[in-house]
Design a protein around this motif. Structure first.
Motif, PDB file in Angstrom:
ATOM      1  N   ARG A 141      21.134  -5.304 -34.230  1.00 39.66           N
ATOM      2  CA  ARG A 141      22.232  -5.159 -33.271  1.00 39.66           C
ATOM      3  C   ARG A 141      22.687  -3.721 -33.110  1.00 39.66           C
ATOM      4  N   GLY A 142      22.481  -2.915 -34.142  1.00 35.92           N
ATOM      5  CA  GLY A 142      22.840  -1.515 -34.005  1.00 35.92           C
ATOM      6  C   GLY A 142      22.015  -0.845 -32.928  1.00 35.92           C
ATOM      7  N   ARG A 143      20.733  -1.113 -32.990  1.00 40.53           N
ATOM      8  CA  ARG A 143      19.834  -0.507 -32.014  1.00 40.53           C
ATOM      9  C   ARG A 143      20.102  -1.079 -30.619  1.00 40.53           C
ATOM     10  N   LEU A 144      20.369  -2.384 -30.585  1.00 42.14           N
ATOM     11  CA  LEU A 144      20.633  -3.010 -29.289  1.00 42.14           C
ATOM     12  C   LEU A 144      21.903  -2.447 -28.661  1.00 42.14           C
ATOM     13  N   SER A 145      22.884  -2.116 -29.505  1.00 40.60           N
ATOM     14  CA  SER A 145      24.106  -1.532 -28.962  1.00 40.60           C
ATOM     15  C   SER A 145      23.841  -0.153 -28.388  1.00 40.60           C
ATOM     16  N   GLN A 146      22.934   0.558 -29.053  1.00 33.27           N
ATOM     17  CA  GLN A 146      22.571   1.869 -28.499  1.00 33.27           C
ATOM     18  C   GLN A 146      21.938   1.714 -27.117  1.00 33.27           C
ATOM     19  N   TRP A 147      21.111   0.671 -26.976  1.00 37.24           N
ATOM     20  CA  TRP A 147      20.499   0.462 -25.659  1.00 37.24           C
ATOM     21  C   TRP A 147      21.567   0.134 -24.632  1.00 37.24           C
ATOM     22  N   ALA A 148      22.569  -0.644 -25.068  1.00 41.53           N
ATOM     23  CA  ALA A 148      23.613  -1.034 -24.116  1.00 41.53           C
ATOM     24  C   ALA A 148      24.307   0.190 -23.544  1.00 41.53           C
ATOM     25  N   ALA A 149      24.420   1.224 -24.382  1.00 41.23           N
ATOM     26  CA  ALA A 149      25.090   2.433 -23.902  1.00 41.23           C
ATOM     27  C   ALA A 149      24.297   3.117 -22.798  1.00 41.23           C
ATOM     28  N   THR A 150      23.001   2.848 -22.735  1.00 41.91           N
ATOM     29  CA  THR A 150      22.187   3.517 -21.724  1.00 41.91           C
ATOM     30  C   THR A 150      22.071   2.709 -20.438  1.00 41.91           C
ATOM     31  N   ALA A 151      22.699   1.536 -20.416  1.00 40.80           N
ATOM     32  CA  ALA A 151      22.533   0.672 -19.243  1.00 40.80           C
ATOM     33  C   ALA A 151      23.194   1.293 -18.022  1.00 40.80           C
ATOM     34  N   PRO A 152      22.482   1.344 -16.908  1.00 43.39           N
ATOM     35  CA  PRO A 152      23.078   1.903 -15.700  1.00 43.39           C
ATOM     36  C   PRO A 152      24.015   0.887 -15.044  1.00 43.39           C
ATOM     37  N   PRO A 153      24.954   1.346 -14.236  1.00 43.17           N
ATOM     38  CA  PRO A 153      25.805   0.391 -13.521  1.00 43.17           C
ATOM     39  C   PRO A 153      24.969  -0.375 -12.499  1.00 43.17           C
ATOM     40  N   PRO A 154      25.332  -1.611 -12.212  1.00 44.78           N
ATOM     41  CA  PRO A 154      24.553  -2.369 -11.228  1.00 44.78           C
ATOM     42  C   PRO A 154      24.665  -1.736  -9.845  1.00 44.78           C
ATOM     43  N   PRO A 155      23.653  -1.875  -9.037  1.00 42.08           N
ATOM     44  CA  PRO A 155      23.704  -1.269  -7.703  1.00 42.08           C
ATOM     45  C   PRO A 155      24.669  -2.042  -6.814  1.00 42.08           C
ATOM     46  N   PRO A 156      25.267  -1.373  -5.858  1.00 43.78           N
ATOM     47  CA  PRO A 156      26.104  -2.108  -4.906  1.00 43.78           C
ATOM     48  C   PRO A 156      25.264  -3.112  -4.136  1.00 43.78           C
ATOM     49  N   ALA A 157      25.849  -4.265  -3.841  1.00 47.49           N
ATOM     50  CA  ALA A 157      25.088  -5.295  -3.139  1.00 47.49           C
ATOM     51  C   ALA A 157      25.031  -4.977  -1.654  1.00 47.49           C
ATOM     52  N   ASP A 158      24.073  -5.575  -1.015  1.00 47.75           N
ATOM     53  CA  ASP A 158      23.895  -5.411   0.418  1.00 47.75           C
ATOM     54  C   ASP A 158      25.157  -5.890   1.146  1.00 47.75           C
ATOM     55  N   PRO A 159      25.553  -5.202   2.222  1.00 48.98           N
ATOM     56  CA  PRO A 159      26.767  -5.628   2.926  1.00 48.98           C
ATOM     57  C   PRO A 159      26.708  -7.081   3.390  1.00 48.98           C
ATOM     58  N   ALA A 160      25.513  -7.579   3.642  1.00 52.37           N
ATOM     59  CA  ALA A 160      25.406  -8.950   4.139  1.00 52.37           C
ATOM     60  C   ALA A 160      25.457  -9.981   3.019  1.00 52.37           C
ATOM     61  N   ALA A 161      25.500  -9.515   1.799  1.00 46.30           N
ATOM     62  CA  ALA A 161      25.516 -10.470   0.691  1.00 46.30           C
ATOM     63  C   ALA A 161      26.895 -11.083   0.557  1.00 46.30           C
ATOM     64  N   VAL A 162      26.913 -12.308   0.070  1.00 47.08           N
ATOM     65  CA  VAL A 162      28.225 -12.920  -0.156  1.00 47.08           C
ATOM     66  C   VAL A 162      28.816 -12.332  -1.420  1.00 47.08           C
ATOM     67  N   GLU A 163      30.141 -12.411  -1.443  1.00 50.20           N
ATOM     68  CA  GLU A 163      30.855 -11.836  -2.574  1.00 50.20           C
ATOM     69  C   GLU A 163      30.543 -12.630  -3.836  1.00 50.20           C
ATOM     70  N   PRO A 164      30.181 -11.978  -4.913  1.00 52.56           N
ATOM     71  CA  PRO A 164      29.945 -12.729  -6.148  1.00 52.56           C
ATOM     72  C   PRO A 164      31.227 -13.406  -6.631  1.00 52.56           C
ATOM     73  N   LYS A 165      31.030 -14.469  -7.375  1.00 50.24           N
ATOM     74  CA  LYS A 165      32.147 -15.296  -7.810  1.00 50.24           C
ATOM     75  C   LYS A 165      33.173 -14.478  -8.583  1.00 50.24           C
ATOM     76  N   GLU A 166      32.675 -13.635  -9.475  1.00 48.68           N
ATOM     77  CA  GLU A 166      33.587 -12.879 -10.325  1.00 48.68           C
ATOM     78  C   GLU A 166      34.444 -11.935  -9.489  1.00 48.68           C
ATOM     79  N   VAL A 167      33.797 -11.304  -8.527  1.00 51.59           N
ATOM     80  CA  VAL A 167      34.524 -10.348  -7.690  1.00 51.59           C
ATOM     81  C   VAL A 167      35.571 -11.080  -6.879  1.00 51.59           C
TER      82      VAL A 167
END
Lengths: 240, 211, 412
Positions: A141-167
């Motif tokens: 898990r230590g190594r996995l946490s290091q990987w998590a730090a390198t995760a890029p932010p998700p790309p913005p969705a296409d304007p025609a996409a429906v709004e995700p539930k969380e948003v």
């Protein structure tokens, strides 16, 4: 298909010359070789390179391990009883002991990331983790946490996409908060917690507008509240 | 049925060379890895992509023109090794001349990967041949193979061939390391010298009999 | 085995040098040996083993040839070196996990394979897929078709001895793979289909980049075409070689570009439309079925090349359509545990290499009871045993390369 390349008999050597012209033309163009070790490739943020673990989010529910087609995730956890706070009762929560992913077995399908209800697993686009020994491909898990730090932010969705539930849920909560804040105008500004909340909500809305993410939960968490509070709260709810 | 051709052995120069000479030899070996693509499945496509102009591993001295295992120094097993294919893989590995290196490319050849519960897939190519570098991925990106090659070159740079071949003594199927993590940090030493040298005598050169 | 084969090869070389060179022009029949002294040199049949790991057999197909001098008497493809038991594994995986495994049998057309599984499952569930998902799926499967065709357009000349074209085709492949990676996260295995739609919507600006990539590929395709099709050596090795007539193709269940090169005019995209192909292959649409009549290696290559153009047209139409579509979801909400009602269904799709069929039998569990694959390459390879006899050994490479198969698709 052009006649030039058809079945028709053509003059001897013209085909070869044609090919050589292409080669000569290509020779004059700049090469498209990526200078990999010197220049890092720019990878899209959805690229499935390695899985990172956000330990604070993990409730060790084991969904990822169960859904994994390869059974390459291993989780160990134990229960811990939190002392009762004033007016409450004692709560139990899971404490993660170990979380390993065997990347020699992983087939990079992303099902674990998809099923994780608390977004504890995220994709990072890192790929440089070849090893001399296969044992080292099992990341703890230590190594996995290091990987998590390198995760890029998700790309913005296409304007025609429906709004995700969380948003959508987050937006509604913000609107509610804004309405609440707008109603007691007479209250002294800055002192009331509602106003504070509204200010935070506005900030979050601004952030969200800039990055209309699909998985808005972690981003919003950063923007509005300190992470520990929210994290333990969610965990407590999930467990009780 | 087959004719025993004998394996070219390492010369005195290789085994007893003093340090500076070894440095030069390793340097030469490091940057002229003739590669033999044991292309089996999806990963082979990524291997080909790596050899093409975009990623171009010839920049690293990895030359994909080996006409067969005899000319090759490096074998890249890319793809699923089925139990039917495994003898052929072993055989071709044996035909490679020393010193030889193996890169296991992708999840299937690391440990069976997606086919971990299949009835006819070898769960890891390291069961039949020794592997130098494991590349994770399904399939790994071309850049991941390039990184593995760099890693292998680092390994070649500071190796002593005498150590390499005396240490490999127990034969490839043997257990040379613990099955589980030894230490919490995850660092497990590759070689187990005491156990290995105990069984060493008599089998110091490459095992010839295919399993 | 190999050393034995090597000695056999050298024996074959000796025999070849003794027989009268290539002067065996007749079709079929035994070669005429030129006698020296009393009586002709007797040639005897010899078994030649090619593969499983051989540069001429891309992948691990093994051929057992019986050759008389340099003419092939009989050929038997020995399959199974890549058998991974995927069908059995499907029976212990739920429908989402199957998609992961399904895209791996034909690794050049991962998206099309995923698609067949989800289409079959959706049909069993009676599920309606959102329009946006349908168009994205169509677009991606056409891009996937281009990718697969480009691979063969590069590797086939490689087998014939031309190294250059593969560099051109991989350049285009990289271009398209990067847009596919951007949307799905994978370069080869996309894992982007889900039962009821797609995993997620495309990122913002992706349609623009797809259009750019398609334009770039279209712009550079003439390079590949020029380098390939006019080439005298390639023409010499493929024109009139390995003719697969229409009837034989039909008899062996050969499908896809190989069958169409011999005049078997069958394309499921037009004949039994799925996804949005009904509209695309309607009169006036960009889709058309590419056929040839000759059925030789050259025709097969031509069909591939022209299909790339058609697929580019279709993909561009899909992009335009996607832009004009209104807001909409790309998937439907699934229950937590997806159980498919008892019953069975057969769905087939036009994969890049031919018809892929999926026979799904469910007993109401969350895993299928049986999921049978009908893979295109398996049939396409079987016909080799009919095509190769009578050919010269040297033509074996060009015939086999032009059958465009993926060994994983043969063995599953």
């Amino acid at each position: 298909m052009t006649g030039r390349t058809g079945r028709r008999r053509i003059g001897i050597g013209t085909g070869l010359v044609q090919g050589l012209i292409v080669t000569a033309k290509t020779m004059l163009r700049p090469s498209h070789t990526d200078e990999y070790p010197d220049v890092r490739p720019s990878l899209p943020s959805r690229s499935r390179g390695v899985i990172g673990l956000v330990q604070e989010n993990c409730t060790s529910c084991g969904l990822c391990a169960r859904e994994c087609p390869d059974w390459c995730i291993q989780i160990e956890a134990h229960k811990e009883t939190l002392p009762a706070v004033a007016g409450g009762r004692a709560r139990q929560r899971n404490v993660l002991d170990s979380f390993t992913i065997d990347f020699s077995l992983c087939m990079y399908c992303g099902i674990c990331v998809e099923v994780c209800p608390f977004d504890a697993l995220i994709w990072s686009s890192e790929f440089e983790y070849a090893e001399y020994d296969i044992v080292d491909l099992t990341h703890d898990r230590g190594r996995l946490s290091q990987w998590a730090a390198t995760a890029p932010p998700p790309p913005p969705a296409d304007p025609a996409a429906v709004e995700p539930k969380e948003v959508g849920a987050a937006r509604k909560a913000l609107e509610r908060a804004a309405k609440k804040a707008a109603a007691p105008r007479t209250a002294p500004a800055g002192a009331s917690p509602a106003a504070k909340k509204a200010a935070a909500a506005e900030k979050a809305a601004a952030v969200k507008k800039a990055v209309p993410v699909e998985k808005a939960v972690p981003v919003e968490r950063q923007a509005t509240e300190p992470p520990e509070e929210r994290g333990t709260g969610a965990r407590g709810e999930a467990d009780s | 049925m087959t004719t025993e051709l004998g394996m070219p052995t390492l010369g005195v120069l290789q085994t007893a060379a003093p340090h500076p000479l070894r440095l030069v030899l390793n340097w030469g070996r490091r940057y002229s890895l003739w590669v033999f693509n044991f292309g089996l499945a999806c990963c082979a496509i990524e291997f080909i992509a790596t050899s093409m102009a975009r990623h171009d591993f010839i920049r690293f001295g990895v030359i994909p023109f080996a006409h067969g295992p005899r000319q090759a120094d490096l074998m890249v097993t890319s793809g699923t090794v089925s139990d039917k294919m495994a003898p052929a893989l072993r055989r071709l590995w044996e035909q490679m001349a020393e010193p030889k290196y193996v890169i296991s490319f992708g999840a299937c050849s690391n440990s069976g990967g997606p086919y971990w519960d299949s009835y006819c897939v070898t769960k890891g190519v390291d069961q039949i041949i020794p592997v130098d570098v494991y590349v994770p991925g399904c399939p790994p990106r071309p850049e991941a193979l390039l990184q593995a090659i760099v890693k292998l070159q680092e390994k070649i740079a500071d190796e002593n061939l005498r150590d390499r071949y005396t240490r490999r003594a127990p034969g490839v199927g043997a257990l040379t390391r613990g099955l589980v993590h030894g230490s919490p940090t995850g660092t497990v030493t590759v070689s187990a010298p005491s156990a290995a040298s105990g069984q060493a005598p008599g089998s110091a050169d490459t095992p010839r009999s295919s399993s | 085995m190999d050393t034995a084969a090597a000695s056999e090869v050298s024996a074959a070389a000796n025999e070849i040098s003794r027989t009268s060179g290539p002067g065996t022009g007749g079709s079929g029949g035994r070669p005429v040996t030129v006698g020296l002294g009393a009586g002709g040199l007797a040639t005897s049949d010899m078994v030649l083993n090619i593969g499983p790991q051989h540069p001429a057999t891309h992948g691990v197909l093994r051929l057992r040839l019986v050759v008389d001098a340099e003419r092939i008497v009989s050929a038997e493809p020995v399959v199974g070196y890549m058998h991974r038991g995927a069908e059995k594994l499907f029976e212990v995986r739920d429908y989402r996990q199957i998609i992961v495994l399904a895209n791996r049998h034909d690794w050049l057309s991962a998206f099309a394979n995923e698609l067949g599984v989800v289409l079959a499952t959706e049909e069993m569930l009676g599920m309606e897929v959102p329009e946006r998902a349908v168009w994205i799926r169509t677009l991606l499967s056409e891009i996937n078709r281009i990718l697969s065709h480009l691979m063969f357009l590069g590797s086939y000349p490689l087998e014939l001895g031309a190294i250059t074209p593969v560099f051109y085709s991989f350049r285009e492949r990289e271009e398209l793979q990067s847009v596919l990676e951007e949307v799905s996260g994978g370069r080869i295995h996309y894992m982007f289909n889900r039962v009821g739609g797609l995993k997620e919507d495309v990122p913002a600006g992706w349609t623009v980049r797809v259009a750019q990539a398609l334009r770039a590929v279209r712009h550079r395709m003439p390079d590949l075409e020029n380098i390939l099709m006019g080439n005298e050596i390639l023409r010499g090795r493929t024109l009139g070689v390995g003719v697969l007539p229409r009837e034989l193709a039909a008899a062996y269940g050969v499908s896809g570009p190989i069958a169409r090169a011999g005049g078997l005019d069958l394309d499921l995209r037009r004949d039994e439309p799925y996804l949005a192909y009904g509209e695309l292959f309607a009169p006036g649409g960009p889709g058309r079925v590419v056929t040839r009549q000759e059925g030789d290696c050259y025709a097969r290559l031509e069909v591939l090349l022209e299909q790339v153009q058609v697929s580019l047209d279709i993909a561009e139409t899909c992009v335009d359509r996607l832009r004009s579509l209104g807001n909409g979801p790309v998937n439907v909400r699934l229950p937590k545990v997806l159980k498919v009602p008892a019953g069975h269904v057969y769905r087939w799709t036009e994969n890049p290499l031919g018809i892929n069929g999926y026979y799904l039998v469910s007993r109401g569990d969350k895993v299928p009871w049986r999921l049978k694959l009908r893979s295109a390459s398996f049939n396409n390879v079987q016909v080799l045993s009919e095509m190769l006899p009578g050919c010269l050994l040297a033509d074996m490479v060009s015939i086999m390369g032009s059958m465009f198969f993926v060994v994983g698709d043969v063995d599953k």
